[in-house]
Design a protein around this motif. Structure first.
Motif, mmCIF file in Angstrom:
data_model
loop_
_atom_site.group_PDB
_atom_site.id
_atom_site.type_symbol
_atom_site.label_atom_id
_atom_site.label_comp_id
_atom_site.label_asym_id
_atom_site.label_seq_id
_atom_site.Cartn_x
_atom_site.Cartn_y
_atom_site.Cartn_z
ATOM 1 N N CYS A 45 0.917 -1.463 0.192
ATOM 2 C CA CYS A 45 -0.211 -0.287 -0.448
ATOM 3 C C CYS A 45 1.115 1.279 0.094
ATOM 4 N N ILE A 46 2.228 1.642 0.829
ATOM 5 C CA ILE A 46 2.403 2.432 0.850
ATOM 6 C C ILE A 46 3.262 2.719 -0.907
ATOM 7 N N ALA A 47 3.465 1.561 -1.634
ATOM 8 C CA ALA A 47 3.952 1.548 -2.361
ATOM 9 C C ALA A 47 3.412 2.187 -3.648
ATOM 10 N N LEU A 48 2.529 2.019 -3.790
ATOM 11 C CA LEU A 48 1.274 2.590 -4.779
ATOM 12 C C LEU A 48 1.038 3.743 -4.143
ATOM 13 N N TYR A 49 0.946 4.625 -2.770
ATOM 14 C CA TYR A 49 0.923 5.641 -2.873
ATOM 15 C C TYR A 49 1.917 6.368 -2.707
ATOM 16 N N THR A 50 3.667 6.286 -2.742
ATOM 17 C CA THR A 50 4.155 6.946 -3.154
ATOM 18 C C THR A 50 4.836 6.539 -4.643
ATOM 19 N N VAL A 51 3.895 6.088 -5.634
ATOM 20 C CA VAL A 51 4.274 5.733 -7.177
ATOM 21 C C VAL A 51 3.218 6.655 -6.862
ATOM 22 N N VAL A 52 1.368 7.148 -7.194
ATOM 23 C CA VAL A 52 0.601 8.178 -7.437
ATOM 24 C C VAL A 52 1.466 9.547 -6.659
ATOM 25 N N VAL A 53 1.910 9.511 -6.115
ATOM 26 C CA VAL A 53 2.038 11.618 -5.397
ATOM 27 C C VAL A 53 3.479 11.340 -6.316
ATOM 28 N N TYR A 54 4.702 10.556 -6.657
ATOM 29 C CA TYR A 54 5.281 10.853 -7.012
ATOM 30 C C TYR A 54 6.095 10.960 -8.199
#
Length: 426
Positions: free
Chosen positions: A92-101
């Motif tokens: 979940c952290i990885a998906l959130y990071t890809v969406v943001v950055y």
């Protein structure tokens, strides 16, 4: 943490590893029926490999995401995914990071690959509950996506606001620099016009007085009186300029007292085109014959244009006095063509013509009939073509969207042609 985001991400990785280790220890201490607990020397190193890239997620979001996706396969294949929480949270952290950055396109591809891995794992590991488990994972990933969209939009908005503030600050700084430069040029023009005119008159009268002091004391006395009056007038204008520079509160009590008072800081009105008659009288006392041809409505000119006309004529006559020689005759014509048929703010054009003959005749008033030689027109071009006087006149015409032509006249002598656009707001 905002100043050192890598420290915060490292703490996240440490906390997730500690939770994995804690849950693993609980499963070892209290084995659940039907759940195989993998050896610690297999599961814990896999957890370390899975979480090792989390501290670098902001700097390398895609590398971090696919690193986690690759290590998820042996992590769940070893059975450690059943006794740990790290793989679910870190995905979940990885998906959130890809969406943001990284953006939506990269996030969509990563989400599809993650769902393929999770769906395969659920079908193989939990054939009876894979639908429920997959729906739970999809909802978790969707929540992380929405959160990433919100944070990404907020970051983009903040970046846009900062960029606009930076642009506004640069524009304000540039506008300030332009305003300061324009004010410096204006002050330089005023100082040059005041000082150059006064000094030229003083020098001419001083030369005449030194020559006539023995032969004609009365003439020398009149010349010295003119020097005194010219010096006082120049000092008065210089004090007015200095008072404007020193006093920022132009509408305050001090300003009113200075205007009424008569002390050093007292402000005198700016000269206008109506003062050309007085200017011509002063120039004539210095030995230059001046003929005026002024428009009858010259008193009605806007203040800024009227001051520009006065300064242009003053500089032109001063140059004639300095360079054309004793006995020169000058003619000044000021014509105002009203702006008929134009917009309401346009008040027409003002034409200023100043000509001298550059004859070089002797002036019996100051030269005592000696027949002193004067400089010819050809000698004047090098000294005036690049001088501050012409620069100042050209700047004054540019301020009022006008044009300036200065140079030798076809029949001899020197000519100045200026045209200024008059507007009611000037």
């Amino acid at each position: 943490m905002r100043a050192r985001p890598m420290v915060g991400d490292s703490l996240i990785a440490i906390v997730l590893f500690a939770l994995d280790a804690l849950v693993y220890s609980l499963f070892v201490a209290f084995p659940a029926p039907g759940v195989a607990t993998p050896p610690w020397y297999v599961g814990l190193p896999l957890a370390v490999c899975l979480l090792a890239v989390v501290p670098f997620r902001r700097k390398y979001p895609l590398v971090m995401a696919y690193w986690i996706l690759v290590w998820t396969i042996p992590y769940v294949a070893s059975g450690f995914g059943d006794v740990g929480l790290g793989v679910a949270v870190v995905s979940c952290i990885a998906l959130y990071t890809v969406v943001v950055y990284s953006g939506r396109r990269q996030a969509a591809l990563y989400t599809a690959l993650t769902l393929v891995v999770i769906l395969t794992h659920q079908i193989l590991q939990y054939p009876g509950d894979w639908i429920v488990n997959t729906v739970t994972v999809v909802l978790s990933l969707a929540l992380c996506w929405v959160l990433g969209e919100f944070v990404g939009a907020r970051r983009a908005y903040q970046a846009e606001v900062e960029a606009r503030l930076h642009l506004l600050e640069n524009e304000r700084h540039q506008a300030t620099r332009i305003a300061v430069a324009e004010e410096r040029e204006r002050i330089a023009r005023e100082l040059h016009d005041v000082v150059a005119h006064a000094v030229s008159v003083i020098v001419v009268h001083a030369d005449g007085a030194s020559y006539a002091v023995r032969k004609d004391p009365d003439l020398a006395e009149r010349a010295i009186g003119t020097i005194s009056d010219t010096g006082r007038s120049a000092l008065s204008e210089l004090r007015r300029l200095l008072a404007i520079l020193r006093d920022d509160d132009r509408d305050g009590d001090h300003d009113d007292e200075g205007s009424r008072g008569g002390g050093e800081g007292a402000r005198t009105p700016q000269p206008t085109a109506a003062d050309l008659v007085e200017l011509a009288d002063r120039i004539e006392t210095a030995g230059l014959t001046v003929r005026l041809d002024l428009d009858e409505a010259i008193d009605e000119l806007p203040a800024g244009v009227s001051l520009g006309v006065y300064r242009i004529v003053q500089e032109a006559l001063t140059n004639s006095l300095k360079h054309a020689g004793i006995g020169t005759r000058a003619q000044v014509r000021v014509r105002w063509d009203r702006g008929a048929g134009r917009n309401a703010e346009h008040a027409g054009s003002v034409h200023v013509d100043v000509d001298d003959d550059g004859a070089g005749k002797a002036n019996p008033v100051l030269a005592g009939g000696s027949g002193a030689r004067a400089r010819r027109t050809a000698d004047r071009a090098p000294s005036t073509s690049g001088g501050n006087g012409l620069i100042g006149m050209r700047e004054r015409t540019n301020v009022h969207d006008g044009t300036l032509i200065a140079g030798p006249a076809p029949g001899g002598g020197w000519q100045v042609r200026a045209e200024l656009t008059a507007r009611l707001g000037d």
